[in-house]
Design a protein around this motif. Structure first.
Motif, mmCIF file in Angstrom:
data_model
loop_
_atom_site.group_PDB
_atom_site.id
_atom_site.type_symbol
_atom_site.label_atom_id
_atom_site.label_comp_id
_atom_site.label_asym_id
_atom_site.label_seq_id
_atom_site.Cartn_x
_atom_site.Cartn_y
_atom_site.Cartn_z
ATOM 1 N N GLY A 62 23.773 8.399 28.643
ATOM 2 C CA GLY A 62 23.961 7.088 28.029
ATOM 3 C C GLY A 62 24.159 7.189 26.532
ATOM 4 N N ASP A 63 23.370 8.035 25.870
ATOM 5 C CA ASP A 63 23.515 8.226 24.424
ATOM 6 C C ASP A 63 24.855 8.878 24.095
ATOM 7 N N LEU A 64 25.249 9.862 24.902
ATOM 8 C CA LEU A 64 26.538 10.524 24.662
ATOM 9 C C LEU A 64 27.686 9.526 24.764
ATOM 10 N N LEU A 65 27.649 8.668 25.801
ATOM 11 C CA LEU A 65 28.712 7.676 25.962
ATOM 12 C C LEU A 65 28.682 6.645 24.845
ATOM 13 N N LEU A 66 27.486 6.244 24.424
ATOM 14 C CA LEU A 66 27.369 5.250 23.353
ATOM 15 C C LEU A 66 28.066 5.736 22.091
ATOM 16 N N HIS A 67 27.849 6.986 21.717
ATOM 17 C CA HIS A 67 28.488 7.508 20.504
ATOM 18 C C HIS A 67 29.990 7.672 20.701
ATOM 19 N N ALA A 68 30.414 8.057 21.899
ATOM 20 C CA ALA A 68 31.850 8.146 22.168
ATOM 21 C C ALA A 68 32.491 6.765 22.119
ATOM 22 N N LEU A 69 31.791 5.762 22.612
ATOM 23 C CA LEU A 69 32.286 4.381 22.563
ATOM 24 C C LEU A 69 32.457 3.929 21.117
ATOM 25 N N MET A 70 31.467 4.193 20.283
ATOM 26 C CA MET A 70 31.569 3.786 18.881
ATOM 27 C C MET A 70 32.730 4.491 18.188
ATOM 28 N N ARG A 71 32.934 5.766 18.487
ATOM 29 C CA ARG A 71 34.075 6.488 17.897
ATOM 30 C C ARG A 71 35.396 5.859 18.345
ATOM 31 N N ASN A 72 35.468 5.497 19.613
ATOM 32 C CA ASN A 72 36.678 4.867 20.135
ATOM 33 C C ASN A 72 36.954 3.541 19.437
ATOM 34 N N LEU A 73 35.900 2.755 19.208
ATOM 35 C CA LEU A 73 36.076 1.465 18.538
ATOM 36 C C LEU A 73 36.543 1.644 17.098
ATOM 37 N N VAL A 74 36.003 2.643 16.406
ATOM 38 C CA VAL A 74 36.439 2.931 15.037
ATOM 39 C C VAL A 74 37.918 3.308 15.025
ATOM 40 N N GLU A 75 38.323 4.155 15.966
ATOM 41 C CA GLU A 75 39.723 4.569 16.046
ATOM 42 C C GLU A 75 40.645 3.374 16.291
ATOM 43 N N ARG A 76 40.142 2.361 16.973
ATOM 44 C CA ARG A 76 40.952 1.173 17.290
ATOM 45 C C ARG A 76 40.852 0.091 16.219
ATOM 46 N N GLY A 77 40.081 0.345 15.159
ATOM 47 C CA GLY A 77 40.016 -0.587 14.041
ATOM 48 C C GLY A 77 38.992 -1.688 14.169
ATOM 49 N N PHE A 78 38.034 -1.546 15.081
ATOM 50 C CA PHE A 78 36.975 -2.556 15.209
ATOM 51 C C PHE A 78 36.028 -2.462 14.011
ATOM 52 N N SER A 79 35.446 -3.603 13.649
ATOM 53 C CA SER A 79 34.552 -3.643 12.487
ATOM 54 C C SER A 79 33.115 -4.010 12.839
ATOM 55 N N ASN A 80 32.912 -4.636 14.007
ATOM 56 C CA ASN A 80 31.563 -5.060 14.393
ATOM 57 C C ASN A 80 31.257 -4.615 15.823
ATOM 58 N N ALA A 114 20.865 -8.691 23.087
ATOM 59 C CA ALA A 114 19.448 -9.021 22.927
ATOM 60 C C ALA A 114 18.580 -8.098 23.777
ATOM 61 N N GLY A 115 17.372 -7.854 23.297
ATOM 62 C CA GLY A 115 16.419 -7.032 24.032
ATOM 63 C C GLY A 115 16.098 -5.762 23.286
ATOM 64 N N GLU A 116 14.814 -5.398 23.300
ATOM 65 C CA GLU A 116 14.362 -4.230 22.567
ATOM 66 C C GLU A 116 14.575 -2.954 23.392
ATOM 67 N N ALA A 117 15.055 -1.904 22.737
ATOM 68 C CA ALA A 117 15.229 -0.612 23.397
ATOM 69 C C ALA A 117 15.371 0.470 22.330
ATOM 70 N N ARG A 118 14.887 1.669 22.654
ATOM 71 C CA ARG A 118 14.925 2.770 21.698
ATOM 72 C C ARG A 118 16.345 3.086 21.253
ATOM 73 N N TYR A 119 17.273 3.142 22.204
ATOM 74 C CA TYR A 119 18.634 3.542 21.855
ATOM 75 C C TYR A 119 19.300 2.551 20.900
ATOM 76 N N LYS A 120 18.885 1.277 20.943
ATOM 77 C CA LYS A 120 19.448 0.296 20.022
ATOM 78 C C LYS A 120 18.985 0.568 18.591
ATOM 79 N N ASN A 121 17.694 0.826 18.432
ATOM 80 C CA ASN A 121 17.175 1.133 17.101
ATOM 81 C C ASN A 121 17.794 2.408 16.540
ATOM 82 N N ALA A 122 18.176 3.328 17.429
ATOM 83 C CA ALA A 122 18.690 4.619 16.983
ATOM 84 C C ALA A 122 20.070 4.515 16.356
ATOM 85 N N VAL A 123 20.859 3.511 16.759
ATOM 86 C CA VAL A 123 22.236 3.452 16.249
ATOM 87 C C VAL A 123 22.539 2.208 15.419
ATOM 88 N N CYS A 124 21.756 1.148 15.558
ATOM 89 C CA CYS A 124 22.084 -0.123 14.901
ATOM 90 C C CYS A 124 21.447 -0.230 13.520
#
Length: 370
Positions: A282-300, A305-315
């Protein structure tokens, strides 16, 4: 007097006109919410209650996309999208301004005009501010929602994105990716369509159901509505899918919605097989997803909603959400304090780690005892 539409299709023209110009979350498109209503909404017994306010020329200037459900014997008007919508806002034309008094009057007039009037307006998961828009439906007496939401401002380049994370964090991710690659060939899949998109949806449903079972919580997919929503929106492109596979086996998924330069993650899952999960797919895909969004010009980018460790790690942004209640009838006035106390209890549990752990253990014990 405002118009009140008890059919989504009747509101479509006004809705799409305002959605094209208003500040809105990706969850609030007519396409997504009409699919939500046809699957989950109908299954839950909801009926549309879409409020449209017009200017002197008859043009729509504000639309509030609601549905009415019955709880505790009262008719409760809430945002269309239910728990699947992480950010809720009124759709307001940019050249028009609303304040609390004006919106209170609009809501009460809408209730008075319709034979299907609610007893209580209950607006959940509202950001006070969203992309430079100050949300006037967050009233002075509105209370914080049970959970925060989490977001990230995406930089312009993949190098800048990597720089947001420590050297140690990047090293750990590389080691996990290398370990998972020993199991088989890795493939990151972005925006698949057709049969592959449906295969990813089915994997998400199975993986998420397994996770719910392990946690001892109610399974979102025990009813057909949520499954049908994912299948239909994957087929028509209302949601965007991303996946990580190992030798063709889907081991992690993300499903989200886009609008403008924003990607809002709605659901994610991962394979809980120990050989796979030890490498944090899940963490590996999350970082790949963010890289893909950057490549496509996304800004946000947001993880909802909801607390989770992986959210705090990247947000890098914690987004406060608010709930608003406005009683219309005596029944609504009686129900509002009950819902408010339940909200406070839920928020206290979620925001207090010790209480959350105790509550989680109790849920698992109840599951074992059944």
């Amino acid at each position: 007097m405002p118009d009140v539409f008890l059919s989504l299709e009747d509101s479509r023209r006004d809705w799409e006109e305002l959605f094209s110009v208003a500040t809105a979350s990706p969850y609030q498109s007519f396409q997504f919410l009409s699919e939500w209503f046809d699957t989950i909404g109908r299954e839950d017994g909801a009926t549309p209650f879409v409020i449209v306010d017009r200017d002197e020329d008859g043009r729509p200037r504000c639309l509030i996309p609601l549905c009415v459900e019955t709880h505790l014997g009262c008719r409760i008007a809430t945002f269309l999208g239910g728990r699947e919508s992480n950010f809720n806002l009124p759709l307001i034309r940019p050249d028009v301004s609303y304040d609390e008094a004006r919106l209170r009057a609009l809501l009460m007039k809408a209730a008075q005009r319709s034979d299907a009037a609610p007893d209580l307006f209950y607006f959940r998961n509202q950001p006070r501010r969203f992309e430079e828009f100050d949300n006037p439906l967050v009233f002075a007496a509105s209370r914080p929602s049970a959970s925060f939401a989490y977001g990230l401002t995406l930089p312009a380049t993949a190098e800048a994105l990597a720089g947001k994370f420590s050297k140690d964090a990047r090293k750990k991710l590389r080691k996990k990716e290398a370990r998972l690659a020993q199991v088989g060939e890795l493939r990151y899949e972005h925006q698949p369509t057709g049969d592959r998109a449906q295969a990813i949806v089915e994997a998400l449903i199975v993986q998420k159901s397994t996770r719910f079972s392990e946690m001892g919580v109610g399974n979102l997919f025990h009813k057909s509505g949520p499954k049908d929503l994912l299948r239909r929106t994957a087929a028509n492109g209302a949601i965007e899918l991303h996946a990580l596979s190992v030798n063709g086996r889907i081991v992690a998924t993300y499903a989200g919605l886009t609008r403008g330069g924003r990607f809002s993650a709605m659901l994610n899952s991962f394979d809980m097989d120990e050989e796979i999960s030890r490498s944090s797919p899940g963490d590996l895909l999350l970082h790949a997803l963010m890289r893909n969004l950057v490549e496509r010009g996304f800004s946000n980018f947001d993880l909802g909603a909801g607390e989770a460790r992986y959210k705090n790690a990247v947000c890098d942004e914690t987004i406060e959400l608010y709930d608003t209640m406005l009683p219309v009838s005596a029944c609504g006035a009686l129900a509002a304090p009950i819902f408010m106390n339940l909200l406070r209890l839920k928020r206290r549990i979620k925001q207090t780690p010790a209480l959350a752990r105790v509550f989680g253990r109790l849920r698992r014990l109840v599951k074992v005892a059944r």
